[in-house]
Design an enzyme around this catalytic site. Structure first.
Site, short mmCIF file in Angstrom:
data_model
loop_
_atom_site.label_atom_id
_atom_site.label_comp_id
_atom_site.label_asym_id
_atom_site.label_seq_id
_atom_site.Cartn_x
_atom_site.Cartn_y
_atom_site.Cartn_z
N ARG A 87 62.28 26.71 64.29
CA ARG A 87 62.12 26.52 62.84
C ARG A 87 62.43 25.06 62.51
O ARG A 87 63.48 24.54 62.87
CB ARG A 87 63.07 27.45 62.08
N ARG A 156 71.49 25.51 55.58
CA ARG A 156 70.11 25.70 56.03
C ARG A 156 69.15 24.76 55.28
O ARG A 156 69.56 23.98 54.44
CB ARG A 156 69.70 27.14 55.75
N LYS A 220 75.44 31.68 57.23
CA LYS A 220 74.46 30.73 56.70
C LYS A 220 74.77 30.35 55.26
O LYS A 220 75.37 31.14 54.51
CB LYS A 220 73.06 31.33 56.80
N LYS A 222 72.81 28.47 51.84
CA LYS A 222 71.49 28.00 51.41
C LYS A 222 71.56 27.25 50.08
O LYS A 222 72.18 27.73 49.13
CB LYS A 222 70.55 29.20 51.29
N CYS A 441 57.34 38.91 54.62
CA CYS A 441 58.06 38.25 55.71
C CYS A 441 57.31 38.46 57.02
O CYS A 441 56.35 39.23 57.08
CB CYS A 441 59.47 38.83 55.83
N CYS A 447 59.92 39.49 64.97
CA CYS A 447 61.27 39.61 64.42
C CYS A 447 62.02 40.77 65.07
O CYS A 447 61.59 41.92 65.00
CB CYS A 447 61.22 39.81 62.91
N CYS A 486 62.45 44.85 56.75
CA CYS A 486 63.80 45.42 56.79
C CYS A 486 64.54 45.00 55.53
O CYS A 486 64.02 44.19 54.76
CB CYS A 486 64.53 44.99 58.07
N CYS A 490 63.93 38.63 53.57
CA CYS A 490 63.47 37.26 53.84
C CYS A 490 62.36 36.79 52.90
O CYS A 490 62.14 35.59 52.77
CB CYS A 490 62.99 37.15 55.29
FE1 SRM Z 1 65.30 35.45 57.08
C1 SRM Z 1 67.03 36.78 59.66
C2 SRM Z 1 62.60 35.12 59.02
C3 SRM Z 1 63.95 33.48 54.73
C4 SRM Z 1 67.59 36.65 54.81
N1 SRM Z 1 64.93 35.82 59.03
C5 SRM Z 1 65.80 36.32 59.96
C6 SRM Z 1 65.21 36.25 61.37
C7 SRM Z 1 65.61 34.95 61.97
C8 SRM Z 1 65.53 37.46 62.28
C9 SRM Z 1 66.72 37.35 63.20
O1 SRM Z 1 67.84 37.01 62.74
O2 SRM Z 1 66.56 37.65 64.36
C10 SRM Z 1 63.71 36.28 61.00
C11 SRM Z 1 62.76 35.65 62.02
C12 SRM Z 1 61.44 36.37 62.00
C13 SRM Z 1 60.40 35.72 62.81
O3 SRM Z 1 59.97 36.31 63.83
O4 SRM Z 1 59.93 34.65 62.44
C14 SRM Z 1 63.73 35.68 59.61
N2 SRM Z 1 63.65 34.40 56.96
C15 SRM Z 1 62.59 34.47 57.81
C16 SRM Z 1 61.38 33.75 57.26
C17 SRM Z 1 60.54 33.08 58.33
C18 SRM Z 1 60.55 34.74 56.45
C19 SRM Z 1 59.16 34.33 56.10
O5 SRM Z 1 58.29 35.17 56.24
O6 SRM Z 1 58.93 33.21 55.66
C20 SRM Z 1 62.08 32.80 56.28
C21 SRM Z 1 62.48 31.51 56.92
C22 SRM Z 1 63.18 30.64 55.96
C23 SRM Z 1 63.44 29.24 56.43
O7 SRM Z 1 62.48 28.49 56.55
O8 SRM Z 1 64.62 28.89 56.62
C24 SRM Z 1 63.32 33.59 55.94
N3 SRM Z 1 65.75 35.05 55.14
C25 SRM Z 1 65.00 34.28 54.31
C26 SRM Z 1 65.41 34.47 52.95
C27 SRM Z 1 64.79 33.84 51.72
C28 SRM Z 1 65.48 32.58 51.31
O9 SRM Z 1 66.40 32.11 51.97
O10 SRM Z 1 65.10 32.03 50.28
C29 SRM Z 1 66.44 35.39 52.98
C30 SRM Z 1 67.17 36.00 51.74
C31 SRM Z 1 68.11 35.09 51.09
C32 SRM Z 1 69.47 35.21 51.69
O11 SRM Z 1 69.71 34.58 52.71
O12 SRM Z 1 70.28 35.97 51.15
C33 SRM Z 1 66.66 35.74 54.36
N4 SRM Z 1 67.07 36.49 57.22
C34 SRM Z 1 67.80 36.93 56.17
C35 SRM Z 1 68.87 37.76 56.66
C36 SRM Z 1 69.95 38.48 55.80
C37 SRM Z 1 71.05 37.55 55.48
C38 SRM Z 1 72.18 38.25 54.76
O13 SRM Z 1 72.98 37.57 54.15
O14 SRM Z 1 72.29 39.45 54.78
C39 SRM Z 1 68.73 37.81 58.07
C40 SRM Z 1 69.62 38.56 59.07
C41 SRM Z 1 70.89 37.86 59.35
O15 SRM Z 1 71.10 36.71 58.99
O16 SRM Z 1 71.74 38.51 59.97
C42 SRM Z 1 67.57 37.01 58.38
FE1 SF4 Z 2 62.73 40.20 60.00
FE2 SF4 Z 2 63.84 41.69 58.13
FE3 SF4 Z 2 63.59 39.08 57.75
FE4 SF4 Z 2 61.45 40.56 57.69
S1 SF4 Z 2 63.18 40.71 56.26
S2 SF4 Z 2 61.65 38.66 58.84
S3 SF4 Z 2 61.90 42.13 59.18
S4 SF4 Z 2 64.85 40.04 59.27
#
Ligand code: SRM
Ligand code: SF4
Length: 576
Positions: A87, A156, A220, A222, A441, A447, A486, A490
């Protein structure tokens, strides 16, 4: 060494014996070096060992495996098809055509001939072999890009509003977003040593990580900058949000919002999405100090025992907003001024042409769920490469996974316009108001946390909802719909007017009633259901909306007013 015995550089408020295993891992990682360099050399496996998987996240890298072939590989007694996702760190989503061309080349050479634009305005390269990681990282370095802190327990990717029409303001806010990103990323030399092969520098007098110490953030963190009236970055979903306040056409400062976040876990009410709370106003020259102060409060008081409660939103709720504000002010050395007036009207992108106040032109291209590759029906990767070869301005990745061809000189517009037509790219901006305001997402197959399809399924589901909207004359109605595989959220689903979060293959929770400007959380109306139940319920609400909406009323507002959203979710704090 016992965990953190020598690491009391910060006032970490929790008893050492309660700290989670990840805290030990960070403390013992030699400032994020671990054994990453050695693991890259191991040829017998495509994976990296043990803690390095977690440590590599701080370097912007995720170990994944192709879940489409996981079972088949197991049957063949082969290790999973391990690959890495990289990323990129791209504050505010701004990049040059030369940087695009490098990303394009890296994608073709090492990442399955695809790029993925993300919901935080950057790029992901999937399917990268371990042996190709260094070429990818060095290739990015060639065009002044890196992947530092794109993942991990750190600050981030910093987001910033796109706002093509407000050129000067965008430039000013973008500069701040960049400065915050450069300031808040880890300072360890680990990245340069492992990926660029640089020698380790002799330790100086000060700590290698002045802000983070040896244990970085609890989780993390943000940060995002928004320029009203468009809430494109979803400022209420950020741990720390800066809302630009413009008076007499000039940026005076920012309202500060703290404690936003989306992630929740099914059946775990102690986890919930939360909208950030606005706690006051700061002048624009206090942005970096404010970041330091807010991050220091979370660093020192965030939950380091239970990672499911380690985000800042829980610290804010556990300590209380008054306590948090006072702790931030204490570190800042001044009192926050009262928040100033502002208003949001939407959180989507304006597609197509827009002219900036400086006369330069911008074209926002819809990229379905952010995936850029050569599809059967459209050679999208090739098409944007051709644009990049001919474009003299910039690109901007939007927080809605779209792409702006930005800063086109007026005399260059005819050429870009002609290219968009001949390459078939202008067709991408068509479709219903629902499709134009949709996000999904990544989910399967890369993922590791996905429970259901998202990116690969939402376009099909939207087609079926479009049939219902068409039947009621609502094809052009802008309605936000977001899907995730899930509950982690994201695609920021919990603030969409319609949202689906995956529970199991083919099964989703359905949420309704989010605010059109991302200002209100939605509520769950169906749990763990399949497509027929989803379409059935939506059909009823859409029919009702068509006949009973007030003039100009948005779908989410209507769903609440008309009583279609009776259930209460686990969410906290409504900002309207
Ligand atoms: Fe996310 C984890 C993809 C934005 C909340 N996110 C992941 C992972 C890395 C899975 C993993 O941990 O193994 C995913 C990778 C999937 C893949 O195969 O690419 C993933 N997140 C993404 C992306 C690529 C979604 C998309 O379709 O664009 C976004 C990348 C953002 C970036 O460029 O940095 C992405 N993730 C977000 C957002 C939105 C935002 O930040 O504005 C959120 C919700 C906001 C937040 O953080 O509260 C988000 N991602 C999560 C979470 C839950 C965090 C939590 O506090 O509960 C996880 C799981 C974790 O961290 O344990 C996660
Ligand atoms: Fe993966 Fe869940 Fe984030 Fe979708 S919302 S990219 S399934 S961790």
């Amino acid at each position: 060494m016992t965990l953190l015995e020598t690491d009391r550089s910060h006032d970490i408020s929790q008893p050492l014996e309660r700290l989670s295993a990840d805290e030990t891992m960070k403390a013992n990682s030699n400032q994020l070096r671990g054994t990453i360099a050695a693991g890259l050399e191991a040829e017998l496996t495509a994976a990296v060992p043990g803690d390095d998987i977690k440590l590599m996240k701080f370097h912007g890298l995720y170990q994944q495996d192709d879940r489409d072939i996981r079972d088949e590989r197991r049957r063949q007694k082969l290790e999973p098809a391990y690959r890495f996702m990289a990323r990129v760190r791209l504050p505010g989503g701004v990049l040059s055509p030369a940087q695009w061309l490098k990303l394009d080349a890296l994608a073709r050479a090492h990442a399955g001939e695809a790029l993925r634009l993300t919901t935080r305005q950057t790029f992901q390269l999937h399917h990268v072999h371990k042996k190709d990681l260094r070429p990818v990282m060095q290739g990015l370095h060639d065009v002044l890009l890196d992947t530092k802190a794109a993942c991990g327990d750190d600050a981030r990717g910093v987001m910033a509003s796109i706002n093509p029409e407000l050129s000067a303001l965008h430039a000013e806010v973008y500069t701040l977003a960049r400065a915050v990103s450069d300031h808040a990323i880890p300072k360890t030399g680990a990245y340069r040593e492992i990926w660029y092969g640089e020698e380790r520098e002799q330790p100086g007098d000060g700590p290698e990580e002045p802000l983070y110490g040896r244990t970085y953030m609890p989780r993390k963190f943000k940060i995002g900058f928004v320029i009203p009236p468009v809430n494109d970055i979803d400022v209420y979903a950020q741990d720390l949000g800066f809302i630009a306040i413009v008076e007499n056409g000039r940026l005076t400062g920012f309202n500060v919002a703290v404690g936003g976040g989306m992630g929740r876990t099914d059946q775990a009410p102690k986890t919930y999405p939360r909208l950030a709370s606005v706690i006051g106003f700061i002048p624009k020259d206090k942005v970096i100090e404010t970041c330091d102060a807010v991050m220091a409060v979370q660093r020192d008081y965030g939950d380091r025992a239970d990672r499911s409660r380690a985000r800042f939103k829980y610290t804010v709720d556990d300590k209380g907003l008054d306590w948090i504000r006072a702790a931030i002010e204490d570190r800042l050395g001044f009192i926050l001024a009262p928040a100033r007036a502002y208003a949001f009207t939407s959180n989507g992108d304006t597609l197509g042409w827009q002219r900036g106040e400086d006369g330069r032109e911008h074209f926002t291209l819809r990229i379905q769920n952010g995936r850029v590759k050569n599809f059967e029906a459209l050679a999208l990767l090739d098409g944007i490469r051709t644009i990049a070869e001919n474009h003299r301005g910039q690109f901007r990745v939007t927080p809605n996974q779209n792409l702006v061809i930005a800063n086109i000189a007026p005399e260059d517009r005819p050429q870009i316009e002609a290219l968009l037509t001949t390459l078939g790219l202008d067709r991408l901006n068509g479709g219903s108001g629902l499709r134009r305001n949709s996000m999904a997402c990544v989910a399967l197959p890369t993922c590791g946390l996905a429970m259901a399809e998202s990116e690969r399924y939402l376009p099909t589901l939207i087609g079926k909802i479009e049939d219902i909207l068409d039947a009621h004359g609502l094809a052009d109605e802008p309605i936000t719909i977001r899907m995730t595989g899930c509950p982690n959220g994201c695609a920021r689903p919990y603030i969409a007017e319609i949202a689906l979060t995956g529970r199991a293959p083919g099964k989703y929770n359905l949420y309704l009633g989010g605010g059109f400007a991302g200002q209100r959380l939605n509520k769950m109306v169906l749990e763990n259901v399949a497509e027929p139940a989803i379409l059935d319920l939506l059909g009823g609400v859409i029919a009702d909306f068509a006949s009973k909406r007030l003039p100009g009323e948005h779908f989410g507002d209507f769903a609440i007013r008309a009583g279609h959203v009776a259930e209460v979710t686990e969410g906290r704090h409504f900002n309207d």
